[in-house]
Design a protein around this motif. Structure first.
Motif, PDB file in Angstrom:
ATOM      1  N   ALA A 163       0.851  -1.183   0.000  1.00 55.29           N
ATOM      2  CA  ALA A 163       0.000   0.000   0.000  1.00 55.29           C
ATOM      3  C   ALA A 163       0.885   1.230   0.000  1.00 55.29           C
ATOM      4  CB  ALA A 163      -0.922   0.005   1.215  1.00 55.29           C
ATOM      5  N   GLY A 164       0.276   2.354  -0.307  1.00 52.99           N
ATOM      6  CA  GLY A 164       1.001   3.621  -0.319  1.00 52.99           C
ATOM      7  C   GLY A 164       0.588   4.505   0.832  1.00 52.99           C
ATOM      8  N   GLY A 165       1.506   5.357   1.242  1.00 54.86           N
ATOM      9  CA  GLY A 165       1.207   6.362   2.244  1.00 54.86           C
ATOM     10  C   GLY A 165       1.540   7.739   1.697  1.00 54.86           C
ATOM     11  N   SER A 166       0.734   8.736   2.028  1.00 54.78           N
ATOM     12  CA  SER A 166       0.945  10.086   1.509  1.00 54.78           C
ATOM     13  C   SER A 166       0.249  11.089   2.407  1.00 54.78           C
ATOM     14  CB  SER A 166       0.398  10.201   0.082  1.00 54.78           C
ATOM     15  OG  SER A 166       0.443  11.545  -0.377  1.00 54.78           O
ATOM     16  N   ARG A 167       0.746  12.317   2.400  1.00 54.68           N
ATOM     17  CA  ARG A 167       0.043  13.371   3.138  1.00 54.68           C
ATOM     18  C   ARG A 167      -1.230  13.783   2.407  1.00 54.68           C
ATOM     19  NH1 ARG A 167       3.262  18.502   4.151  1.00 54.68           N
ATOM     20  NH2 ARG A 167       4.904  17.032   4.665  1.00 54.68           N
ATOM     21  N   THR A 168      -1.322  13.450   1.109  1.00 51.54           N
ATOM     22  CA  THR A 168      -2.531  13.695   0.323  1.00 51.54           C
ATOM     23  C   THR A 168      -2.958  12.369  -0.304  1.00 51.54           C
ATOM     24  OG1 THR A 168      -1.154  14.356  -1.566  1.00 51.54           O
ATOM     25  CG2 THR A 168      -2.006  16.110  -0.147  1.00 51.54           C
ATOM     26  N   PRO A 169      -3.474  11.442   0.511  1.00 52.78           N
ATOM     27  CA  PRO A 169      -3.721  10.084   0.026  1.00 52.78           C
ATOM     28  C   PRO A 169      -4.865  10.006  -0.973  1.00 52.78           C
ATOM     29  CG  PRO A 169      -4.598  10.354   2.232  1.00 52.78           C
ATOM     30  CD  PRO A 169      -3.837  11.608   1.934  1.00 52.78           C
ATOM     31  N   ARG A 170      -4.661   9.172  -1.989  1.00 50.54           N
ATOM     32  CA  ARG A 170      -5.746   8.807  -2.888  1.00 50.54           C
ATOM     33  C   ARG A 170      -6.457   7.587  -2.325  1.00 50.54           C
ATOM     34  NH1 ARG A 170      -1.463   9.377  -6.569  1.00 50.54           N
ATOM     35  NH2 ARG A 170      -1.493   7.125  -6.999  1.00 50.54           N
ATOM     36  N   ASP A 171      -7.478   7.121  -3.050  1.00 48.87           N
ATOM     37  CA  ASP A 171      -8.229   5.952  -2.587  1.00 48.87           C
ATOM     38  C   ASP A 171      -7.289   4.776  -2.355  1.00 48.87           C
ATOM     39  OD1 ASP A 171     -10.546   7.366  -2.729  1.00 48.87           O
ATOM     40  OD2 ASP A 171     -11.217   6.531  -4.645  1.00 48.87           O
ATOM     41  N   GLY A 172      -7.448   4.124  -1.222  1.00 50.95           N
ATOM     42  CA  GLY A 172      -6.642   2.952  -0.916  1.00 50.95           C
ATOM     43  C   GLY A 172      -5.320   3.257  -0.263  1.00 50.95           C
ATOM     44  N   MET A 173      -4.956   4.538  -0.136  1.00 53.98           N
ATOM     45  CA  MET A 173      -3.705   4.931   0.504  1.00 53.98           C
ATOM     46  C   MET A 173      -3.935   5.271   1.970  1.00 53.98           C
ATOM     47  SD  MET A 173      -1.639   7.325  -2.193  1.00 53.98           S
ATOM     48  CE  MET A 173      -1.107   6.735  -3.803  1.00 53.98           C
ATOM     49  N   ARG A 174      -2.855   5.207   2.722  1.00 52.87           N
ATOM     50  CA  ARG A 174      -2.904   5.571   4.140  1.00 52.87           C
ATOM     51  C   ARG A 174      -2.437   7.014   4.298  1.00 52.87           C
ATOM     52  NH1 ARG A 174      -0.414   1.943   9.034  1.00 52.87           N
ATOM     53  NH2 ARG A 174      -1.613   0.397   7.864  1.00 52.87           N
ATOM     54  N   LEU A 175      -3.149   7.782   5.111  1.00 46.83           N
ATOM     55  CA  LEU A 175      -2.708   9.136   5.429  1.00 46.83           C
ATOM     56  C   LEU A 175      -1.408   9.049   6.213  1.00 46.83           C
ATOM     57  CD1 LEU A 175      -3.095  12.198   5.608  1.00 46.83           C
ATOM     58  CD2 LEU A 175      -4.451  11.816   7.675  1.00 46.83           C
ATOM     59  N   LEU A 176      -0.371   9.722   5.693  1.00 46.79           N
ATOM     60  CA  LEU A 176       0.941   9.664   6.338  1.00 46.79           C
ATOM     61  C   LEU A 176       1.614  11.018   6.146  1.00 46.79           C
ATOM     62  CD1 LEU A 176       2.630   7.522   7.845  1.00 46.79           C
ATOM     63  CD2 LEU A 176       3.764   7.015   5.682  1.00 46.79           C
ATOM     64  N   ASP A 177       1.446  11.868   7.136  1.00 48.20           N
ATOM     65  CA  ASP A 177       2.001  13.217   7.108  1.00 48.20           C
ATOM     66  C   ASP A 177       3.175  13.270   8.077  1.00 48.20           C
ATOM     67  OD1 ASP A 177       2.628  15.887   7.178  1.00 48.20           O
ATOM     68  OD2 ASP A 177       0.575  16.575   7.499  1.00 48.20           O
ATOM     69  N   PHE A 178       4.391  13.313   7.544  1.00 45.55           N
ATOM     70  CA  PHE A 178       5.576  13.286   8.387  1.00 45.55           C
ATOM     71  C   PHE A 178       5.703  14.521   9.265  1.00 45.55           C
ATOM     72  CE2 PHE A 178       8.274  10.330   5.453  1.00 45.55           C
ATOM     73  CZ  PHE A 178       7.375   9.312   5.690  1.00 45.55           C
ATOM     74  N   ASP A 179       4.996  15.599   8.922  1.00 43.22           N
ATOM     75  CA  ASP A 179       5.051  16.797   9.747  1.00 43.22           C
ATOM     76  C   ASP A 179       4.077  16.727  10.921  1.00 43.22           C
ATOM     77  OD1 ASP A 179       7.056  18.101   8.274  1.00 43.22           O
ATOM     78  OD2 ASP A 179       5.602  18.833   6.814  1.00 43.22           O
ATOM     79  N   ASP A 180       3.163  15.775  10.898  1.00 42.07           N
ATOM     80  CA  ASP A 180       2.254  15.534  12.011  1.00 42.07           C
ATOM     81  C   ASP A 180       2.795  14.336  12.784  1.00 42.07           C
ATOM     82  OD1 ASP A 180       0.176  15.215  13.784  1.00 42.07           O
ATOM     83  OD2 ASP A 180      -1.226  14.395  12.285  1.00 42.07           O
ATOM     84  N   HIS A 181       3.801  14.568  13.612  1.00 45.49           N
ATOM     85  CA  HIS A 181       4.527  13.479  14.253  1.00 45.49           C
ATOM     86  C   HIS A 181       3.625  12.582  15.090  1.00 45.49           C
ATOM     87  CE1 HIS A 181       8.606  15.844  13.990  1.00 45.49           C
ATOM     88  NE2 HIS A 181       7.997  15.703  12.823  1.00 45.49           N
TER      89      HIS A 181
END
Length: 274
Positions: free
Chosen positions: A27-45
């Motif tokens: 799966a993918g992680g991103s601060r701007t996740p698309r469908d199926g991705m996990r929200l992953l914002d490195f600035d929100d520790h």
């Protein structure tokens, strides 16, 4: 599950696609996740959640000043140790790039990876062929660059993504390894020749002036980083090759010249329609 960070970026998305093509549970992680991705914002520790992740492919979050990049990587590695991740794969910078303006954040992150207490693998990626081509500038039907006659052992982003996917799918045999992933040397003149246009070399001072005066979209830390790439290539510090990438892929590396030429062609000004 394998989680690829920065999955909306070029390398992250290509790595995720390569993993899925191999049938991996990824799966993918991103601060701007698309469908199926996990929200992953490195600035929100406090909000970084890596539960359920067995292998973390940490694609460098290098689009910032060094302190911010290192802070992001520290936070995600702390979360990996807390949440039970079993292997970390970090996409770093080729060993030949220690003099480059963005090397420090990579080397500092490598220290963090080695000290995080988890099994790890470090991929020291060479500079992209696509970047090399994209940094060429067009003027009067020719390409110009500050690279002089220097060569870059450029590597296609597709090869780097495939290598990361191969290791992430079976990381145990690569634990504690550092791989230097470079391609084949190409020059600006080679790219110009592939495009059928002349190449004109400009000085580093002229290149820096253009970066500062003609590219207002660049962030403050970017002009010195780009100038460091130009002088590194120009003076022969980034043309070394090695066997690691082909060894991981189990085949010869892709032709970087084709990728560089395509990237350069994409930036060519088009004549206005009559």
């Amino acid at each position: 599950m394998i989680l690829v960070t920065g999955a909306n970026g070029n390398l992250g998305s290509a790595t995720l696609a390569a993993l899925r093509a191999r049938g991996a549970n990824a799966a993918g992680g991103s601060r701007t996740p698309r469908d199926g991705m996990r929200l992953l914002d490195f600035d929100d520790h406090s909000g970084i959640d890596l539960t359920g992740v067995s292998t973390l492919v940490l694609v460098s979050a290098g689009y910032a000043e060094d302190d911010q990049v290192i802070g992001r990587h520290t936070a995600v590695l702390d979360a990996a140790a807390r949440d039970g991740v079993r292997h970390v794969l970090y996409t770093s910078l080729t060993g030949a790039g220690d003099h480059l303006g963005f090397a420090l954040a990579h080397r500092a992150t490598e220290r963090l990876v080695r000290a995080c207490g988890l099994p790890w693998t470090i991929l020291r990626n060479g500079l992209y062929a696509e970047l090399f081509g994209g940094l060429l500038m067009w003027a009067d039907g020719r390409v110009e660059s500050a690279f002089g006659d220097g060569a870059l052992a450029a590597v296609t982003r597709e090869d780097l993504a495939e290598a990361a996917a191969i290791i992430a799918a079976d990381p145990a045999q690569h634990s504690g390894r550092i791989y230097d992933l470079t391609g084949m040397p190409i020059t600006a003149a080679h790219v110009a020749g592939r495009l059928g246009v002349p190449h004109r070399a400009i000085g580093l001072g002229e290149y820096r002036r253009r970066l500062l005066d003609e590219m207002p979209e660049l962030l403050p830390f970017q002009p010195p980083m780009l100038a460091s790439i130009a002088t590194g290539i120009r003076h022969g510090f980034l043309d070394g090759t090695g066997p690691d990438l082909a060894g991981i892929l189990g085949r010869p590396v892709r032709d970087p010249l084709a990728a560089a030429a395509a990237a350069a062609s994409a930036t060519q000004p088009r004549a206005a329609a009559g």
